[in-house]
Write a protein that holds these residues in place. Structure first.
Motif, PDB file in Angstrom:
ATOM      1  N   PHE A   1       0.890  -1.118  -0.004  1.00 42.29           N
ATOM      2  CA  PHE A   1      -0.078   0.159  -0.066  1.00 42.29           C
ATOM      3  C   PHE A   1       0.774   1.319  -0.091  1.00 42.29           C
ATOM      4  O   PHE A   1       2.067   1.302   0.411  1.00 42.29           O
ATOM      5  N   ALA A   2       0.273   2.506  -0.144  1.00 43.54           N
ATOM      6  CA  ALA A   2       1.235   3.549  -0.484  1.00 43.54           C
ATOM      7  C   ALA A   2       0.720   4.664   0.427  1.00 43.54           C
ATOM      8  O   ALA A   2      -0.804   4.659   0.669  1.00 43.54           O
TER       9      ALA A   2
ATOM     10  N   GLN B   1      -3.360   6.306   0.626  1.00 40.32           N
ATOM     11  CA  GLN B   1      -3.981   5.383   0.143  1.00 40.32           C
ATOM     12  C   GLN B   1      -5.180   5.197   1.305  1.00 40.32           C
ATOM     13  O   GLN B   1      -4.886   4.918   2.400  1.00 40.32           O
TER      14      GLN B   1
ATOM     15  N   VAL C   1      -7.297   2.339   3.258  1.00 40.04           N
ATOM     16  CA  VAL C   1      -7.461   1.032   3.550  1.00 40.04           C
ATOM     17  C   VAL C   1      -8.549   0.757   4.720  1.00 40.04           C
ATOM     18  O   VAL C   1      -9.116   1.706   5.274  1.00 40.04           O
TER      19      VAL C   1
ATOM     20  N   LEU D   1      -6.400   6.212   6.462  1.00 35.35           N
ATOM     21  CA  LEU D   1      -5.770   6.892   5.571  1.00 35.35           C
ATOM     22  C   LEU D   1      -4.227   6.999   5.909  1.00 35.35           C
ATOM     23  O   LEU D   1      -3.835   7.191   6.800  1.00 35.35           O
TER      24      LEU D   1
ATOM     25  N   TYR E   1       1.862   0.243   8.876  1.00 35.24           N
ATOM     26  CA  TYR E   1       1.314   1.397   8.471  1.00 35.24           C
ATOM     27  C   TYR E   1       0.701   2.457   9.585  1.00 35.24           C
ATOM     28  O   TYR E   1      -0.049   1.954  10.214  1.00 35.24           O
TER      29      TYR E   1
ATOM     30  N   ILE F   1      -7.981  -2.970   0.628  1.00 40.84           N
ATOM     31  CA  ILE F   1      -8.215  -1.634  -0.062  1.00 40.84           C
ATOM     32  C   ILE F   1      -9.426  -1.101   0.494  1.00 40.84           C
ATOM     33  O   ILE F   1     -10.328  -2.046   0.440  1.00 40.84           O
TER      34      ILE F   1
ATOM     35  N   GLU G   1     -12.812   0.306  -0.538  1.00 34.68           N
ATOM     36  CA  GLU G   1     -13.507   0.585  -2.173  1.00 34.68           C
ATOM     37  C   GLU G   1     -14.850   1.320  -1.669  1.00 34.68           C
ATOM     38  O   GLU G   1     -15.747   1.099  -2.609  1.00 34.68           O
TER      39      GLU G   1
ATOM     40  N   VAL H   1      -9.084   9.959  -3.936  1.00 32.24           N
ATOM     41  CA  VAL H   1      -7.503   9.903  -3.979  1.00 32.24           C
ATOM     42  C   VAL H   1      -7.107  10.807  -2.798  1.00 32.24           C
ATOM     43  O   VAL H   1      -7.583  12.091  -3.061  1.00 32.24           O
TER      44      VAL H   1
ATOM     45  N   ARG I   1      -3.789  13.216  -2.035  1.00 27.27           N
ATOM     46  CA  ARG I   1      -2.514  13.656  -2.248  1.00 27.27           C
ATOM     47  C   ARG I   1      -1.889  14.381  -1.209  1.00 27.27           C
ATOM     48  O   ARG I   1      -2.653  15.186  -0.499  1.00 27.27           O
TER      49      ARG I   1
END
Length: 110
Positions: free
Chosen positions: A9-10, A13, A15, A25, A56, A78, A80, A101, A103
């Motif tokens: 995961f990033a 993202q 989850v 997040l 994380y 994830i 969704e 998303v 950023r």
């Protein structure tokens, strides 16, 4: 020497936890466990995660509250749902782009 693990995961993202009813997040990633032994041992043995995987840091929330969470990769999926997150600290580091998303804001990189 242990093999290099890459995070699934990033940062930014959304989850959700595989077992417990919360989502969040990702705002930081440890390549392997980097919390206290006391924290790790407080997890019931039958669900205690392995230490040799990414962990994380999440701006987390459930139906009742928002908080910070530290979660192993094996326990994340994830999210969704497309439901906006409400954690108050997200706006300090991230901007939502309207498509679910998040950023990093300029200047908030580690």
């Amino acid at each position: 020497m242990s093999p290099i693990r890459h995070a699934k995961f990033a940062i930014g993202q959304v989850v959700r936890h595989r077992i417990f009813p919360f989502r969040g997040l990702i705002f930081d990633i440890d390549p392997e466990f980097a919390n206290t032994e006391e924290w790790w041992l407080s997890i019931p043995e039958q669900i205690r995660p392995r230490k040799d995987q990414p962990f994380y840091h999440l701006y987390a929330e459930n139906a009742e509250m928002t908080y910070l969470a530290y979660v192993s990769e094996q326990n994340l999926l994830i999210d969704e749902s497309d439901v906006p997150l409400r954690h108050p600290d997200i706006a300090d580091q991230f901007i939502a782009d309207g498509n679910g998303v998040y950023r990093l804001l300029p200047g908030s990189e580690n």
